[in-house]
Design an enzyme around this catalytic site. Structure first.
Site, PDB file in Angstrom:
ATOM      1  N   VAL A 174      40.822  38.337  35.909  1.00 23.05           N
ATOM      2  CA  VAL A 174      39.522  38.081  36.532  1.00 23.05           C
ATOM      3  C   VAL A 174      38.427  38.271  35.496  1.00 23.05           C
ATOM      4  CG1 VAL A 174      37.911  38.862  38.315  1.00 23.05           C
ATOM      5  CG2 VAL A 174      40.372  38.970  38.731  1.00 23.05           C
ATOM      6  N   CYS A 175      37.467  37.350  35.480  1.00 24.56           N
ATOM      7  CA  CYS A 175      36.243  37.525  34.691  1.00 24.56           C
ATOM      8  C   CYS A 175      35.085  37.056  35.573  1.00 24.56           C
ATOM      9  CB  CYS A 175      36.328  36.785  33.356  1.00 24.56           C
ATOM     10  SG  CYS A 175      36.391  34.998  33.522  1.00 24.56           S
ATOM     11  N   GLU A 176      33.966  36.727  34.987  1.00 24.65           N
ATOM     12  CA  GLU A 176      32.827  36.317  35.816  1.00 24.65           C
ATOM     13  C   GLU A 176      32.960  34.886  36.318  1.00 24.65           C
ATOM     14  OE1 GLU A 176      29.715  36.546  38.179  1.00 24.65           O
ATOM     15  OE2 GLU A 176      30.544  38.256  37.128  1.00 24.65           O
ATOM     16  N   MET A 229      34.711  36.155  39.389  1.00 20.89           N
ATOM     17  CA  MET A 229      34.020  37.018  40.349  1.00 20.89           C
ATOM     18  C   MET A 229      32.979  36.258  41.153  1.00 20.89           C
ATOM     19  SD  MET A 229      35.178  40.045  40.670  1.00 20.89           S
ATOM     20  CE  MET A 229      33.818  40.827  41.540  1.00 20.89           C
TER      21      MET A 229
END
Length: 98
Positions: free
Chosen positions: A61-63, A89
């Site tokens: 997961v990242c932005e 996210m």
């Protein structure tokens, strides 16, 4: 090959006990993260491989998905089964998840 994961896929992965790593910065993680995810900033992934099991998928997961792809490629090249959260996210928050 890096798989894609939806918000519901990641939520199900957490309930199964799969590994979900958040590769964002410390400030981003502190501002809000997926409950049950492991903070592992992108630069630290190569240093913390021993924390990742090979028997289960690793969800990244990242932005927005870009750093997740970078981490995913790195892990995939080392034999991990990796899935990147589509939209990162931003999609998690947009879905109303905690």
């Amino acid at each position: 090959m890096i798989g894609r994961a939806s918000v519901t896929d990641v939520a199900a992965a957490l309930s199964r006990g799969d590994i979900v790593i958040d590769v964002r910065t410390a400030d981003e993680y502190a501002a809000g993260h997926i409950p049950g995810s492991t903070f592992m900033p992108l630069f630290a992934v190569p240093l913390r491989l021993s924390e990742l099991g090979r028997r289960r998928d690793v969800y990244v997961v990242c932005e927005s998905g870009a750093r997740g792809q970078q981490a995913g490629h790195y892990l995939d090249e080392r034999g991990y089964t990796v899935r990147n959260l589509d939209g990162g996210m931003a999609s998690w928050r947009g879905s109303g998840m905690p």
